[in-house]
Scaffold this motif. Sequence first.
Motif, PDB file in Angstrom:
ATOM      1  N   SER A 177     -23.779  87.252 -13.835  1.00 19.87           N
ATOM      2  CA  SER A 177     -25.012  86.849 -13.170  1.00 19.87           C
ATOM      3  C   SER A 177     -24.802  86.714 -11.663  1.00 19.87           C
ATOM      4  CB  SER A 177     -25.499  85.521 -13.754  1.00 19.87           C
ATOM      5  OG  SER A 177     -26.656  85.068 -13.090  1.00 19.87           O
ATOM      6  N   ALA A 178     -23.688  86.095 -11.278  1.00 19.57           N
ATOM      7  CA  ALA A 178     -23.388  85.916  -9.854  1.00 19.57           C
ATOM      8  C   ALA A 178     -23.113  87.250  -9.176  1.00 19.57           C
ATOM      9  CB  ALA A 178     -22.201  84.977  -9.695  1.00 19.57           C
ATOM     10  N   ASP A 179     -22.368  88.135  -9.836  1.00 16.27           N
ATOM     11  CA  ASP A 179     -22.068  89.443  -9.250  1.00 16.27           C
ATOM     12  C   ASP A 179     -23.327  90.280  -9.065  1.00 16.27           C
ATOM     13  OD1 ASP A 179     -19.397  89.269  -8.702  1.00 16.27           O
ATOM     14  OD2 ASP A 179     -18.719  90.199 -10.570  1.00 16.27           O
ATOM     15  N   ILE A 180     -24.224  90.231 -10.030  1.00 14.82           N
ATOM     16  CA  ILE A 180     -25.477  90.987  -9.923  1.00 14.82           C
ATOM     17  C   ILE A 180     -26.313  90.483  -8.760  1.00 14.82           C
ATOM     18  CG2 ILE A 180     -27.684  91.432 -11.081  1.00 14.82           C
ATOM     19  CD1 ILE A 180     -26.092  91.396 -13.737  1.00 14.82           C
ATOM     20  N   ALA A 181     -26.317  89.169  -8.580  1.00 13.56           N
ATOM     21  CA  ALA A 181     -27.111  88.568  -7.503  1.00 13.56           C
ATOM     22  C   ALA A 181     -26.386  88.571  -6.159  1.00 13.56           C
ATOM     23  CB  ALA A 181     -27.476  87.140  -7.886  1.00 13.56           C
ATOM     24  N   GLY A 182     -25.115  88.960  -6.152  1.00 13.68           N
ATOM     25  CA  GLY A 182     -24.351  88.951  -4.916  1.00 13.68           C
ATOM     26  C   GLY A 182     -23.896  87.579  -4.482  1.00 13.68           C
ATOM     27  N   HIS A 183     -23.765  86.670  -5.424  1.00 14.45           N
ATOM     28  CA  HIS A 183     -23.342  85.304  -5.131  1.00 14.45           C
ATOM     29  C   HIS A 183     -21.866  85.112  -5.460  1.00 14.45           C
ATOM     30  CE1 HIS A 183     -27.797  84.079  -5.949  1.00 14.45           C
ATOM     31  NE2 HIS A 183     -27.629  84.542  -4.718  1.00 14.45           N
ATOM     32  N   PRO A 184     -21.233  84.062  -4.949  1.00 12.58           N
ATOM     33  CA  PRO A 184     -19.836  83.770  -5.313  1.00 12.58           C
ATOM     34  C   PRO A 184     -19.717  83.520  -6.816  1.00 12.58           C
ATOM     35  CG  PRO A 184     -20.492  82.505  -3.379  1.00 12.58           C
ATOM     36  CD  PRO A 184     -21.745  83.128  -3.912  1.00 12.58           C
ATOM     37  N   THR A 185     -18.629  83.985  -7.385  1.00 13.40           N
ATOM     38  CA  THR A 185     -18.448  83.858  -8.827  1.00 13.40           C
ATOM     39  C   THR A 185     -17.563  82.666  -9.173  1.00 13.40           C
ATOM     40  OG1 THR A 185     -16.582  85.387  -8.702  1.00 13.40           O
ATOM     41  CG2 THR A 185     -18.719  86.313  -9.274  1.00 13.40           C
ATOM     42  N   PRO A 186     -17.813  82.028 -10.318  1.00 21.45           N
ATOM     43  CA  PRO A 186     -16.949  80.908 -10.727  1.00 21.45           C
ATOM     44  C   PRO A 186     -15.587  81.426 -11.170  1.00 21.45           C
ATOM     45  CG  PRO A 186     -18.549  81.398 -12.439  1.00 21.45           C
ATOM     46  CD  PRO A 186     -18.915  82.256 -11.264  1.00 21.45           C
ATOM     47  N   PRO A 187     -14.497  80.788 -10.741  1.00 18.35           N
ATOM     48  CA  PRO A 187     -13.163  81.233 -11.176  1.00 18.35           C
ATOM     49  C   PRO A 187     -12.843  80.709 -12.565  1.00 18.35           C
ATOM     50  CG  PRO A 187     -12.953  79.349  -9.723  1.00 18.35           C
ATOM     51  CD  PRO A 187     -14.422  79.668  -9.783  1.00 18.35           C
ATOM     52  N   HIS A 188     -11.855  81.335 -13.164  1.00 16.30           N
ATOM     53  CA  HIS A 188     -11.391  80.895 -14.472  1.00 16.30           C
ATOM     54  C   HIS A 188     -10.846  79.470 -14.411  1.00 16.30           C
ATOM     55  CE1 HIS A 188      -9.471  80.880 -18.387  1.00 16.30           C
ATOM     56  NE2 HIS A 188      -8.349  80.491 -17.813  1.00 16.30           N
ATOM     57  N   LYS A 189     -11.075  78.735 -15.483  1.00 21.25           N
ATOM     58  CA  LYS A 189     -10.518  77.398 -15.638  1.00 21.25           C
ATOM     59  C   LYS A 189      -9.940  77.298 -17.043  1.00 21.25           C
ATOM     60  CE  LYS A 189     -11.682  72.477 -15.245  1.00 21.25           C
ATOM     61  NZ  LYS A 189     -12.762  71.495 -15.024  1.00 21.25           N
ATOM     62  N   GLU A 190      -8.696  76.855 -17.132  1.00 21.91           N
ATOM     63  CA  GLU A 190      -8.030  76.833 -18.426  1.00 21.91           C
ATOM     64  C   GLU A 190      -8.723  75.890 -19.399  1.00 21.91           C
ATOM     65  OE1 GLU A 190      -4.028  75.301 -18.485  1.00 21.91           O
ATOM     66  OE2 GLU A 190      -4.462  73.891 -16.873  1.00 21.91           O
ATOM     67  N   PHE A 191      -8.618  76.241 -20.667  1.00 20.55           N
ATOM     68  CA  PHE A 191      -9.192  75.437 -21.740  1.00 20.55           C
ATOM     69  C   PHE A 191      -8.362  74.166 -21.904  1.00 20.55           C
ATOM     70  CE2 PHE A 191     -10.507  74.443 -26.091  1.00 20.55           C
ATOM     71  CZ  PHE A 191     -11.850  74.769 -26.055  1.00 20.55           C
ATOM     72  N   ILE A 192      -9.008  73.111 -22.379  1.00 17.21           N
ATOM     73  CA  ILE A 192      -8.280  71.861 -22.599  1.00 17.21           C
ATOM     74  C   ILE A 192      -7.194  72.060 -23.649  1.00 17.21           C
ATOM     75  CG2 ILE A 192     -10.254  70.406 -21.994  1.00 17.21           C
ATOM     76  CD1 ILE A 192     -10.682  69.950 -25.011  1.00 17.21           C
TER      77      ILE A 192
END
Length: 394
Positions: free
Chosen positions: A334-349
Motif C-alpha cells: 500500500s505504501a509503495d503504491i502510494a509512494g509513501h515510506p514503507t514499514p520495516p520488518h519487525k521480528e515476531f515475539i
Amino acid sequence: MKGLTCIVIGGGYAGINAVKAIRKTFKGQASKRTLRLILIDKNPYHFRKVLLFKPAVGDEDITIPLTRLFPEGVEFVQATVTKIESGERRLLCQDAEGNKNSIKYDFLVLAVGSVVRQPDPDQGGMALASLDAAWKIREAWRANIKEAVKEKSAKERQRLMTIAVVGAGISGIETSAELAYFIREDAVLLGLDPSAVRIKLFNANKRLFPAGPAKVGLKLERSLDACGVTTLHGSRVLQEKEGALTLSNGETMSVGLCVWTLGLLPNPMLQSIGLPITPEGYVIVDASYRVQGAQGVYSIGDCARIVDPASGRVDGKTCKEATAQAARLGKILSADIAGHPTPPHKEFIYFFCFALGPEQGMVWTHQWGLDIIFTGKLGWRIRKFTWDSASLLK
C-alpha cells in the motif's frame, strides 16, 4: 486509472496470508485502483505442512482446496514457475501437461516456502517429507503392530514395537508424541501390552528446545516421557538397515521403523528462477521484503532471509512468522503504491507451541522478563489456534 496485476507464488502459509493481506489493502486505501490478483501453485490445495504427522497416525486430511479459501476475487493458476524476468515484469510458468505460459505483473510476491530435508538414500528409514511418505509410515507401523501379535520371539516382538524418530525439532517432538499415543491405542485393540511400545526420539543436541530456556526443554522432555517417548540426547543416527539402527558412537539398536524429521531446506527452485539468493539458498530481501535488484518483486516466508533491522536477528521459519510478515506486506505494498515510506520488518515475539499428542500441548513465551508457560489442554488449544489461523480457518 490503470488497474494493477499482482501475482502471489505459493499456496502455503505465507502465500495464502499474503493474498488475504493484499485483498484487504485494496479494499481500503488502494481501492481506487482495480486489482487482478493471481495465486500460482503446482497443487490445487493449501498443504498444512506443520500437521504432516497427522496422516502418519490417522486419516486426517491436511489439505484445503485453494478455491475454498478464495472462492472469489482471486484467480488460481495451477502451474510451476520456471522463471521470473523482473526487468520485463514477466513470469514464466508451466502446467502439469507441459504447456508453457507467461504472465505480466505489476507486483509479485514470492512465497514458495521450503522443503523437508531428506536423509541420503543409503541411510534407510522413512523421511516424514510428504503426504505419500506420511501414509507409508502409517502403513509400516500398523503392519509391524499386527506382525507383533503373531510373533513368538519376545526380542523380535519388541523390535517390531520400537520406533526411532530421528531429529528433535518441533516436528520430531510432535511426531513422536502422536505416534506414542496412537500406536499404544492400536496395541490395546490388538491385545498387546501398550507399555511395550517404545518411541525413541534421537536428539543431536544436548537438550530439547535449545532456542529457549533449559527449564522449558526439561519440561518438554518430562511431558514426552509421560506419554511414552524416551529422548536420547547427543545421539546421531547414521543409518537404518534391515531393522538395525547404527549410531555415531558405534552402538546399534533394533527398531521396527525409523522416521527421519530433519528440518527444512530452502526450496530448490530458488536456484534457477532468476532472483538473487544467499549462499544457503534463501532469497535476498531488504527490510521491507523487496527482493534485491528486482523491481516490484517481494518475498516472505521460509524462502526468504528476513532480518530485523533493529536487533539483527533472522526471522524463524514457522507459520507464525509467515503470517506476521504477510500482514506487514499488505501495508508495504500500500505504501509503495502510494509512494509513501514503507514499514520495516519487525521480528515476531518469542512464542513457541508444541503439540504433545491429542488435546495436549505446551506453549512458551518470554514477555516482560518472564517465562510464561501453558500446558495441557490450554497449551493444545493455543497450538490448534495457531495452526487454524495460519491456514485461514475460523
